[in-house]
Design a protein around this motif. Structure first.
Motif, PDB file in Angstrom:
ATOM      1  N   TRP A  25      20.607  -6.190  24.190  1.00  0.00           N
ATOM      2  CA  TRP A  25      19.279  -6.371  24.781  1.00  0.00           C
ATOM      3  C   TRP A  25      18.501  -5.057  24.779  1.00  0.00           C
ATOM      4  CZ3 TRP A  25      17.605  -3.857  29.188  1.00  0.00           C
ATOM      5  CH2 TRP A  25      16.350  -4.233  29.658  1.00  0.00           C
ATOM      6  N   THR A  29      15.052  -4.397  22.774  1.00  0.00           N
ATOM      7  CA  THR A  29      13.858  -4.179  23.590  1.00  0.00           C
ATOM      8  C   THR A  29      13.310  -2.763  23.461  1.00  0.00           C
ATOM      9  OG1 THR A  29      14.660  -5.821  25.161  1.00  0.00           O
ATOM     10  CG2 THR A  29      12.943  -4.338  25.923  1.00  0.00           C
ATOM     11  N   SER A  58      12.474 -10.854  18.829  1.00  0.00           N
ATOM     12  CA  SER A  58      13.143 -10.493  20.080  1.00  0.00           C
ATOM     13  C   SER A  58      13.416 -11.725  20.943  1.00  0.00           C
ATOM     14  CB  SER A  58      12.318  -9.469  20.855  1.00  0.00           C
ATOM     15  OG  SER A  58      11.054  -9.999  21.181  1.00  0.00           O
ATOM     16  N   TYR A  62      16.992 -12.846  22.400  1.00  0.00           N
ATOM     17  CA  TYR A  62      17.224 -13.100  23.821  1.00  0.00           C
ATOM     18  C   TYR A  62      17.855 -14.478  24.029  1.00  0.00           C
ATOM     19  CZ  TYR A  62      13.981  -9.193  24.508  1.00  0.00           C
ATOM     20  OH  TYR A  62      13.362  -7.987  24.472  1.00  0.00           O
TER      21      TYR A  62
END
Length: 86
Positions: A25, A29, A58, A62
């Motif tokens: 993550w 990010t 992204s 996720y």
């Protein structure tokens, strides 16, 4: 409360899974965001790659992180017999 060795092993695997997914993550990010201007030199489906990663890519990552966590935790719960009883 005294934990058995089985419970300790369960929590070690749980924490290892959580840390590894959080690192993914973080990479998606922040690391990709830091390099977005460099990524915009490349095109993907007609869009600058940096834009595409944050607009679509992204979100897919996720969602994959959530699916991997749920699937893996269900397997761990069954393996260590700590799943919920209904």
């Amino acid at each position: 409360m005294n934990l058995t060795e089985r419970h300790r092993a369960y929590w070690r695997r749980n924490i290892a899974l959580t840390v590894s997914l959080l690192l993914i993550w973080f990479g998606v990010t922040f690391v990709a965001g830091y390099h977005a201007s460099a990524l915009n030199q490349f095109d993907f489906l007609g869009f600058p790659l940096g834009f595409y990663l944050f607009a679509q890519g992204s979100l897919i990552v996720y969602l994959a992180i959530i699916v991997i966590y749920v699937w893996t935790m269900n397997r761990l719960d069954r393996r260590y017999r700590v799943h919920e009883r209904r």
